[in-house]
Design a protein around this motif. Structure first.
Motif, PDB file in Angstrom:
ATOM      1  N   TYR A 104       7.811 -25.676 -26.047  1.00  0.00           N
ATOM      2  CA  TYR A 104       8.413 -26.658 -26.940  1.00  0.00           C
ATOM      3  C   TYR A 104       9.654 -26.007 -27.559  1.00  0.00           C
ATOM      4  O   TYR A 104       9.550 -24.973 -28.213  1.00  0.00           O
ATOM      5  CB  TYR A 104       7.423 -27.068 -28.020  1.00  0.00           C
ATOM      6  N   PRO A 105      10.843 -26.588 -27.398  1.00  0.00           N
ATOM      7  CA  PRO A 105      12.065 -25.858 -27.749  1.00  0.00           C
ATOM      8  C   PRO A 105      12.369 -25.773 -29.245  1.00  0.00           C
ATOM      9  O   PRO A 105      13.052 -24.855 -29.680  1.00  0.00           O
ATOM     10  CB  PRO A 105      13.159 -26.656 -27.027  1.00  0.00           C
ATOM     11  N   GLY A 106      11.888 -26.717 -30.054  1.00  0.00           N
ATOM     12  CA  GLY A 106      12.260 -26.742 -31.467  1.00  0.00           C
ATOM     13  C   GLY A 106      11.149 -26.291 -32.386  1.00  0.00           C
ATOM     14  O   GLY A 106      10.187 -25.638 -31.975  1.00  0.00           O
ATOM     15  N   ARG A 107      11.293 -26.639 -33.659  1.00  0.00           N
ATOM     16  CA  ARG A 107      10.268 -26.368 -34.662  1.00  0.00           C
ATOM     17  C   ARG A 107       9.502 -27.660 -34.908  1.00  0.00           C
ATOM     18  O   ARG A 107      10.092 -28.655 -35.327  1.00  0.00           O
ATOM     19  CB  ARG A 107      10.910 -25.892 -35.971  1.00  0.00           C
ATOM     20  N   PRO A 108       8.202 -27.706 -34.645  1.00  0.00           N
ATOM     21  CA  PRO A 108       7.439 -28.942 -34.837  1.00  0.00           C
ATOM     22  C   PRO A 108       7.515 -29.442 -36.278  1.00  0.00           C
ATOM     23  O   PRO A 108       7.656 -28.653 -37.221  1.00  0.00           O
ATOM     24  CB  PRO A 108       6.004 -28.520 -34.479  1.00  0.00           C
ATOM     25  N   TRP A 109       7.416 -30.744 -36.445  1.00  0.00           N
ATOM     26  CA  TRP A 109       7.561 -31.338 -37.781  1.00  0.00           C
ATOM     27  C   TRP A 109       6.519 -30.805 -38.755  1.00  0.00           C
ATOM     28  O   TRP A 109       6.796 -30.671 -39.941  1.00  0.00           O
ATOM     29  CB  TRP A 109       7.474 -32.861 -37.690  1.00  0.00           C
ATOM     30  N   ASP A 113       1.109 -36.069 -33.579  1.00  0.00           N
ATOM     31  CA  ASP A 113       2.138 -35.382 -32.780  1.00  0.00           C
ATOM     32  C   ASP A 113       2.116 -33.877 -33.052  1.00  0.00           C
ATOM     33  O   ASP A 113       3.150 -33.258 -33.338  1.00  0.00           O
ATOM     34  CB  ASP A 113       3.527 -35.946 -33.083  1.00  0.00           C
ATOM     35  N   MET A 114       0.943 -33.305 -32.928  1.00  0.00           N
ATOM     36  CA  MET A 114       0.769 -31.878 -33.219  1.00  0.00           C
ATOM     37  C   MET A 114       1.050 -31.041 -31.975  1.00  0.00           C
ATOM     38  O   MET A 114       0.363 -31.163 -30.954  1.00  0.00           O
ATOM     39  CB  MET A 114      -0.646 -31.621 -33.731  1.00  0.00           C
ATOM     40  N   HIS A 154       3.239 -25.411 -24.240  1.00  0.00           N
ATOM     41  CA  HIS A 154       2.748 -26.242 -25.335  1.00  0.00           C
ATOM     42  C   HIS A 154       2.617 -27.687 -24.896  1.00  0.00           C
ATOM     43  O   HIS A 154       3.203 -28.095 -23.898  1.00  0.00           O
ATOM     44  CB  HIS A 154       3.725 -26.195 -26.526  1.00  0.00           C
ATOM     45  N   CYS A 155       1.870 -28.451 -25.687  1.00  0.00           N
ATOM     46  CA  CYS A 155       1.895 -29.895 -25.558  1.00  0.00           C
ATOM     47  C   CYS A 155       1.534 -30.519 -26.895  1.00  0.00           C
ATOM     48  O   CYS A 155       1.155 -29.821 -27.844  1.00  0.00           O
ATOM     49  CB  CYS A 155       0.992 -30.402 -24.436  1.00  0.00           C
TER      50      CYS A 155
END
Length: 423
Positions: free
Chosen positions: A53-58, A275-276, A285-286
């Motif tokens: 996952y390229p970004g920082r999750p919310w 949306d974890m 990741h997923c």
């Protein structure tokens, strides 16, 4: 309920079929090596392995991680993940998992619905064909990695993998009680249980006794509240409803209860559950939804507190998490409990331990406007304004006087010259 009642993971998806489980079990043998997952593009489809996952999750963007980790990173705290196993081939979990302390408690000789033998997995609990336990473990203690902003909330905590359920739902209250007792033996400081019994009936007394034994050792027990909350459904779930267990509901991006999250008076707090992003077997990741992934978010905060306050009891750590949760009403409600967990506040407003949350303390309140002071004389501002006016008037008078004098002198000279016959 009979002692062998089935347990289910708190997932929104249906349980995997035997064929799907078998496919997942063989997938790592057909896929590229785990390290190659770093080169795969991230896919919204949950596959094993997957890209990073390229970004920082919310769910992590809402936390000031630098401030949080300046207080604690969970070092020295052991977190038992009682689940479907934890796959250590994911690079972010390899160093996070104590494989030597892991255990597989599933019965031997299991068969699927077609009568075919089910692969039991490694004895140390590091096999996860479902991916559920690997996601749970990542939310708690995944190590930082290049190429992704995802990381566990307690990135220096240690995971004890205890495989107690599988894609077929072979976990029972008996195996869950055994897993809890093993976690105590393995010196866990926190236990995460992201599953619940298949109906709302209270299970056997042995499961409750196992919970009480863990609490007596100052172990924090965190459990998911369940995903049957649609249409306002209210019921108790187990083991989340046992006294002393911190039951976690799911919240969304607006800090409100996720529509699927189970409601009830037993809910302690809520945490992100929509949306974890987390780790999957073989790497990458997923995204997933469910209170299964809210519980480890809170378990990670418990690990941080446990490392910072090793002498606090389980009740004190739970009370701290509840007291510092974000809420807009006084007291507790059945939707999100004491509110949505606030990791930074839990680690910074921790001057002393408390035994139970205060319904009023910590609630944000609007302040009435402050009345202006009544002045009986001239204020400094009024005096400055008056003096400035005086200066301006005096300057204008001076300019006018100077101009008038110059005109008078000029006229007098003209008259004198006219008399002398010059003009």
């Amino acid at each position: 309920m009979p002692r062998a009642s089935l347990l289910r993971a708190s997932l929104l998806r249906p349980t995997l079929t035997a064929a799907a489980a078998a496919l997942l079990a063989t997938a790592p043998l057909l896929a590229p090596p785990a390290a190659a997952a770093d080169k795969l593009p991230y896919s919204d489809q949950c596959q094993f392995p997957n890209g990073l996952y390229p970004g920082r999750p919310w769910s992590l963007q809402r936390v000031l991680l630098d401030e949080l980790w300046s207080r604690s990173k969970g070092a020295g705290v052991r977190v038992a993940v009682i689940d479907t196993g934890v796959d250590v081939k994911n690079p972010q979990l390899t160093a996070a998992v104590d494989a030597k302390s892991g255990r597989n408690l599933l019965p031997k000789g299991l068969k699927d619905e077609d009568g075919d033998p089910i692969e039991r997995g490694k004895e140390n609990g590091t096999t996860d064909t479902v991916g559920h336990g690997t996601k749970v473990a990542g939310i708690i203690a995944a190590r930082p990695a290049a190429g992704t902003g995802f990381v566990g909330l307690a990135p220096e905590a240690t995971i004890i993998p205890i495989q107690q359920n599988d894609a077929e739902g072979h976990g029972t209250t008996d195996t869950l009680a055994a897993a809890i007792r093993y976690a105590v033996q393995a010196k866990a400081g926190v236990i995460n249980i992201s599953q619940d019994t298949s109906n709302a009936m209270k299970p056997s007394d042995d499961l409750e006794k196992a919970i009480d034994e863990a609490l007596a050792q100052k172990i924090v027990v965190v459990a998911s509240a369940g995903n049957d909350g649609l249409d306002g459904n209210v019921k108790e779930t187990y083991p989340a409803s046992y006294d002393g267990v911190l039951a976690v509901a799911a919240s969304d991006r607006n800090n409100e209860r996720a529509a699927f999250s189970q409601s009830g008076d037993f809910v302690g707090v809520a945490a992100p559950g929509v949306d974890m992003i987390s780790t999957v077997p073989s790497g990458g990741h997923c995204s997933d939804n469910g209170t299964s992934f809210s519980a480890p978010y809170v378990a990670g905060v418990a690990a941080l507190l446990k490392a910072r306050h090793p002498d606090w009891t389980a009740r004190q750590i739970v009370a701290q998490i509840e007291q510092t949760a974000e809420r807009t009403i006084a007291g507790h409600d059945r939707l999100v409990g004491w509110g949505v967990v606030d990791p930074v506040r839990a680690l910074t407003e921790d001057d002393r331990p408390i035994e139970s949350p205060d319904p009023q303390n910590g609630l944000s309140r609007a302040e009435a406007p402050t009345a202006a002071k009544f002045q009986t004389g001239e204020t400094p501002d009024e005096r400055n304004t008056r003096l400035a006016t005086y200066v301006a008037v005096a300057a204008a008078v001076l300019v006018a006087g100077t101009s008038g004098t110059a005109v008078a002198i000029r006229d007098a000279r003209r008259r004198a010259r006219r008399v002398a016959g010059v003009d």
